[in-house]
Write a protein that holds these residues in place. Structure first.
Motif, PDB file in Angstrom:
ATOM      1  N   THR A 198       0.854  -1.189   0.000  1.00 15.48           N
ATOM      2  CA  THR A 198       0.000   0.000   0.000  1.00 15.48           C
ATOM      3  C   THR A 198       0.898   1.251   0.000  1.00 15.48           C
ATOM      4  O   THR A 198       2.083   1.165   0.390  1.00 15.48           O
ATOM      5  CB  THR A 198      -0.887   0.045   1.262  1.00 15.48           C
ATOM      6  OG1 THR A 198      -0.026   0.167   2.397  1.00 15.48           O
ATOM      7  CG2 THR A 198      -1.756  -1.195   1.394  1.00 15.48           C
ATOM      8  N   GLU A 200       0.944   3.578   2.093  1.00 13.56           N
ATOM      9  CA  GLU A 200       1.399   3.799   3.480  1.00 13.56           C
ATOM     10  C   GLU A 200       2.600   2.890   3.786  1.00 13.56           C
ATOM     11  O   GLU A 200       3.573   3.314   4.408  1.00 13.56           O
ATOM     12  CB  GLU A 200       0.264   3.497   4.474  1.00 13.56           C
ATOM     13  CG  GLU A 200      -0.938   4.441   4.381  1.00 13.56           C
ATOM     14  CD  GLU A 200      -1.850   4.186   3.162  1.00 13.56           C
ATOM     15  OE1 GLU A 200      -1.822   3.072   2.603  1.00 13.56           O
ATOM     16  OE2 GLU A 200      -2.566   5.132   2.770  1.00 13.56           O
ATOM     17  N   GLU A 201       2.512   1.638   3.351  1.00  6.82           N
ATOM     18  CA  GLU A 201       3.644   0.706   3.585  1.00  6.82           C
ATOM     19  C   GLU A 201       4.880   1.143   2.803  1.00  6.82           C
ATOM     20  O   GLU A 201       6.008   1.038   3.291  1.00  6.82           O
ATOM     21  CB  GLU A 201       3.246  -0.725   3.173  1.00  6.82           C
ATOM     22  CG  GLU A 201       2.247  -1.356   4.113  1.00  6.82           C
ATOM     23  CD  GLU A 201       1.600  -2.631   3.556  1.00  6.82           C
ATOM     24  OE1 GLU A 201       1.073  -3.404   4.366  1.00  6.82           O
ATOM     25  OE2 GLU A 201       1.594  -2.848   2.327  1.00  6.82           O
ATOM     26  N   LEU A 203       5.674   4.240   1.976  1.00  9.40           N
ATOM     27  CA  LEU A 203       6.257   5.418   2.622  1.00  9.40           C
ATOM     28  C   LEU A 203       7.037   5.006   3.869  1.00  9.40           C
ATOM     29  O   LEU A 203       8.122   5.516   4.138  1.00  9.40           O
ATOM     30  CB  LEU A 203       5.153   6.426   2.972  1.00  9.40           C
ATOM     31  CG  LEU A 203       5.647   7.756   3.514  1.00  9.40           C
ATOM     32  CD1 LEU A 203       6.612   8.439   2.543  1.00  9.40           C
ATOM     33  CD2 LEU A 203       4.470   8.697   3.792  1.00  9.40           C
ATOM     34  N   GLN A 204       6.490   4.030   4.598  1.00 11.19           N
ATOM     35  CA  GLN A 204       7.167   3.579   5.819  1.00 11.19           C
ATOM     36  C   GLN A 204       8.539   2.965   5.486  1.00 11.19           C
ATOM     37  O   GLN A 204       9.550   3.298   6.101  1.00 11.19           O
ATOM     38  CB  GLN A 204       6.284   2.570   6.543  1.00 11.19           C
ATOM     39  CG  GLN A 204       6.829   2.233   7.914  1.00 11.19           C
ATOM     40  CD  GLN A 204       5.970   1.207   8.625  1.00 11.19           C
ATOM     41  OE1 GLN A 204       5.305   0.378   7.997  1.00 11.19           O
ATOM     42  NE2 GLN A 204       6.004   1.236   9.936  1.00 11.19           N
ATOM     43  N   TRP A 216       4.492  13.263  -3.367  1.00  9.73           N
ATOM     44  CA  TRP A 216       3.856  11.946  -3.137  1.00  9.73           C
ATOM     45  C   TRP A 216       2.452  12.047  -3.720  1.00  9.73           C
ATOM     46  O   TRP A 216       1.579  12.670  -3.125  1.00  9.73           O
ATOM     47  CB  TRP A 216       3.829  11.668  -1.636  1.00  9.73           C
ATOM     48  CG  TRP A 216       3.462  10.265  -1.274  1.00  9.73           C
ATOM     49  CD1 TRP A 216       2.225   9.806  -0.937  1.00  9.73           C
ATOM     50  CD2 TRP A 216       4.350   9.149  -1.193  1.00  9.73           C
ATOM     51  NE1 TRP A 216       2.282   8.456  -0.663  1.00  9.73           N
ATOM     52  CE2 TRP A 216       3.574   8.024  -0.809  1.00  9.73           C
ATOM     53  CE3 TRP A 216       5.732   8.974  -1.416  1.00  9.73           C
ATOM     54  CZ2 TRP A 216       4.127   6.755  -0.635  1.00  9.73           C
ATOM     55  CZ3 TRP A 216       6.279   7.715  -1.246  1.00  9.73           C
ATOM     56  CH2 TRP A 216       5.484   6.627  -0.850  1.00  9.73           C
ATOM     57  N   ASP A 218      -0.967  10.336  -5.849  1.00 13.67           N
ATOM     58  CA  ASP A 218      -1.762   9.228  -6.394  1.00 13.67           C
ATOM     59  C   ASP A 218      -2.139   9.619  -7.823  1.00 13.67           C
ATOM     60  O   ASP A 218      -2.931  10.548  -8.021  1.00 13.67           O
ATOM     61  CB  ASP A 218      -3.008   9.042  -5.520  1.00 13.67           C
ATOM     62  CG  ASP A 218      -3.938   7.975  -6.072  1.00 13.67           C
ATOM     63  OD1 ASP A 218      -3.698   7.481  -7.189  1.00 13.67           O
ATOM     64  OD2 ASP A 218      -4.914   7.637  -5.382  1.00 13.67           O
TER      65      ASP A 218
END
Ligand SMILES: C[S@@+](CC[C@H](N)C(=O)[O-])C[C@H]1O[C@@H](n2cnc3c(N)ncnc32)[C@H](O)[C@@H]1O
Length: 285
Positions: A198, A200-201, A203-204, A216, A218
């Protein structure tokens, strides 16, 4: 294609001994009357990502690339994006790809375009890049990370070869909320080769690997619109040979159709980002 070949990354992308010779013949025939060709003329073949050459041009405009920039393209494929950057900005671009036959074909196309001094291609795994620490000003990657499960290994290695303060530009497919993908898709005929995360994953793992996000976005709806337009356009016969189907095989149209359905059903998305490599003390400038 046998089971093992289809289920390896190199096998999936249709790498073969005769690819270079086959593509050289096609390119010479298709462009013979003009004698030379530009990145735009062969974009249907060598810009292997949704959005084609427009997506490459858009990502490039987010960076300050000059003729002095040293750029690395990770998962460089047939070399369309690297040759576009060299042609447009006069910079030197090194491309790395797992597929030796893709690297050989990329070199051959660079020779036909008189770009062999501006681009170099290396057969290597993105998680073990054949370069010294802090070699590049920019690392560029489009549509390669979805085949790489070990994202930490990938982005740590990218950070290693980037100069401090250098930029990573990425354009990748990400997992979305709509459920599992319909297969085959252009990057995998079955789930074992597809390693989407995802946003979020992503970016982490990028933050943990030493990057700070500057842009960043979409860009899924832009990608979906491009796929819709493309499927409405009949491919003119003179361009049909210079298309990704020539390399990927006759199941390529179904992969594109599934990709479109996956985007429509929000099963996957498209991420465009620019991140900066921080130093060990956390500073990015
Ligand atoms: C969809 S193509 C994209 C090619 C190119 N970036 C472009 O946009 O035209 C994905 C490429 O990533 C390469 N690739 C996948 N996993 C890789 C890895 N671990 N190391 C290097 N290249 C890899 C594949 O061989 C393939 O050529």
């Amino acid at each position: 294609m046998d089971f093992d070949k289809k289920n390896s990354v190199v096998g999936h992308y249709g790498g073969s001994e005769e690819l270079e010779t086959r593509l050289e013949e096609l390119l010479r025939n298709a462009t013979f009357s003009r004698g030379s060709f530009s990145p735009n003329d062969i974009a249907g073949l060598d810009q292997f990502h949704v959005g084609g050459i427009s997506a490459t041009a858009e990502l490039a405009e987010l960076l300050a690339i000059s003729s002095k920039s040293r750029v690395l393209d990770v998962g460089s494929g047939l070399g369309g994006p690297s040759r576009y950057l060299a042609y447009r900005f006069g910079c030197h671009v090194s491309g790395v790809d797992l597929s030796d036959s893709y690297c050989r074909a990329a070199k051959m196309i660079a020779r036909l375009m008189n770009l062999e001094d501006e681009v170099s291609y290396y057969t290597a795994d993105a998680r073990a890049l054949p370069f010294e620490n802090e070699t590049f000003d920019i690392v560029w990657t489009q549509h390669a990370s979805m085949n790489i499960e070990d994202k930490s290994g990938l982005y740590r290695e990218v950070a290693r070869v980037l100069k401090r303060g250098g930029y990573l530009a990425l354009y990748d497919i990400v997992q979305s909320k709509g459920g599992p993908l319909h297969f085959p898709v252009p990057w995998a005929r079955e789930p074992g080769l597809s390693h989407l995360r995802t946003p979020e994953e992503m970016l982490q793992v990028l933050t943990q690997s030493g990057f700070e996000s500057h842009i960043w976005e979409d860009v899924s709806s832009v990608a979906l619109n491009w796929l819709k337009t493309r499927s409405l356009d009949p491919v003119p016969p003179e361009k049909a040979a210079l298309s990704q189907r020539t390399v990927m095989g006759d199941d390529f149209p179904i992969m594109i159709s599934n990709f479109r359905q996956n985007l429509e059903e929000d099963r996957c998305g498209v991420l465009q980002a620019v991140l900066q490599r921080c130093d060990q003390t956390g500073g990015c400038r």
